[in-house]
Design an enzyme around this catalytic site. Sequence first.
Site, short mmCIF file in Angstrom:
data_model
loop_
_atom_site.label_atom_id
_atom_site.label_comp_id
_atom_site.label_asym_id
_atom_site.label_seq_id
_atom_site.Cartn_x
_atom_site.Cartn_y
_atom_site.Cartn_z
N GLY A 41 0.82 -1.21 0.00
CA GLY A 41 0.00 0.00 0.00
C GLY A 41 0.85 1.26 0.00
O GLY A 41 0.66 2.17 -0.82
N ASN A 43 4.00 1.53 -0.81
CA ASN A 43 4.79 1.59 -2.04
C ASN A 43 3.98 2.20 -3.18
O ASN A 43 4.46 3.07 -3.92
CB ASN A 43 5.26 0.19 -2.45
CG ASN A 43 6.34 -0.36 -1.56
OD1 ASN A 43 6.94 0.36 -0.76
ND2 ASN A 43 6.58 -1.65 -1.67
N GLU A 139 -2.66 -7.40 1.28
CA GLU A 139 -1.86 -7.55 2.49
C GLU A 139 -2.62 -7.01 3.70
O GLU A 139 -2.05 -6.81 4.76
CB GLU A 139 -0.51 -6.84 2.34
CG GLU A 139 0.44 -7.54 1.39
CD GLU A 139 1.79 -6.87 1.28
OE1 GLU A 139 2.74 -7.54 0.85
OE2 GLU A 139 1.91 -5.67 1.61
N GLY A 215 7.04 -9.12 -15.79
CA GLY A 215 8.42 -8.78 -15.52
C GLY A 215 9.05 -8.04 -16.69
O GLY A 215 8.46 -7.12 -17.27
N GLU A 217 9.35 -8.84 -19.62
CA GLU A 217 8.61 -9.01 -20.88
C GLU A 217 7.57 -7.91 -21.07
O GLU A 217 7.06 -7.71 -22.16
CB GLU A 217 7.94 -10.38 -20.90
CG GLU A 217 7.20 -10.72 -22.17
CD GLU A 217 6.44 -12.03 -22.07
OE1 GLU A 217 5.25 -12.06 -22.47
OE2 GLU A 217 7.03 -13.02 -21.58
N ASP A 239 17.57 -4.40 -8.51
CA ASP A 239 16.69 -4.94 -7.47
C ASP A 239 15.25 -4.86 -7.98
O ASP A 239 14.76 -3.77 -8.28
CB ASP A 239 16.86 -4.14 -6.17
CG ASP A 239 15.96 -4.61 -5.04
OD1 ASP A 239 15.36 -5.71 -5.17
OD2 ASP A 239 15.87 -3.90 -4.03
N GLY A 244 6.42 -4.20 -9.19
CA GLY A 244 4.98 -4.35 -9.39
C GLY A 244 4.20 -3.21 -8.76
O GLY A 244 3.19 -2.74 -9.31
N ASP A 245 4.66 -2.74 -7.60
CA ASP A 245 3.97 -1.63 -6.93
C ASP A 245 4.15 -0.34 -7.73
O ASP A 245 3.23 0.48 -7.83
CB ASP A 245 4.51 -1.46 -5.51
CG ASP A 245 4.19 -2.64 -4.63
OD1 ASP A 245 3.15 -3.29 -4.86
OD2 ASP A 245 4.97 -2.93 -3.71
N SER A 273 12.33 1.54 -12.01
CA SER A 273 12.40 1.23 -10.58
C SER A 273 13.40 0.11 -10.26
O SER A 273 13.95 0.07 -9.16
CB SER A 273 11.02 0.84 -10.05
OG SER A 273 10.67 -0.48 -10.43
#
Length: 299
Positions: A41, A43, A139, A215, A217, A239, A244-245, A273
């Site tokens: 959240g 992020n 989460e 990812g 792709e 990293d 995704g966030d 990122s």
Amino acid sequence: MTRIVVVGSINMDLVTLAPRFPAAGETLLGERFLTVPGGKGANQAVAAARLGAEVALVGALGRDAFGEQLARGLSEEGVDTTHVAWRDDVGSGTASITVAEGDNQIVVVPAANAHVTPAQVEAARAHIERADAVLVQMEIPLESVEATVRLGRSLDVPVILNPAPAQPLPTEWLARVRYLTPNQHELATVLGDEGRTDFRELIRRAPCPVVLTRGGEGAWYREQGEPRHQAGFAVDVVDTTGAGDTFNGALAVFLREGLETAVRKACAAAALSVTRLGAQGGMPRRVELDAFLAGQASA
């Protein structure tokens, strides 16, 4: 200015850099340890704020040292924490992250995040009502996720559900979501598939529009008709934590420009990122994203 409401977790990430992942029962010397603000959240809220959105976060923190540090960091990023509840009975959430070989392994302890309530979501109604989009993940308690989806639908505000960590969800739930943003494993889990079905077929089968991340792709997405592909961007990976966030935050910010444009910009933001360490540490600002996309256009 685009207005975004995020309903989700706030964690302190305890990050260990290692030359490789240890085997079961093995003790391995790491290379570096650091604490980094995280939680899906938080992020996504930071990602959206750095891209120029006005962002409000609904969540919970323990009244401890981590909680104070996390709240201060969110405020410094310009995130409105009016609807972040403080808990005296539990600590703040944590995520233990090992980074090695260009990938990561994560163990999350929800703590205060497990106490985000539907009442908090309802209390944020005024923010949600005037939002351009609402982001929610898994989460936090499922009842609070459902409350967010229902409220967004009733107010005709687009709700983007990022189903992580994934679990099977009722069809009637998903039908209320404007966009579902899983990876391939999460989509199979949400739809109750055992992972044997091609992801493009799963996208077609979903009862709501899907934006599926793949990812490096890139992403596949579908509102109607056949799934479409947005290629990823080639970068040097440091990293992948928080990629995704970043994608979800960017998708929400640029959704008003149309899904095709939003997905492209979200893929670019996610690519940027992963070139830096840390979930929030690598998240680009709007000027960085614009410069990166301009460079791609002229290449």
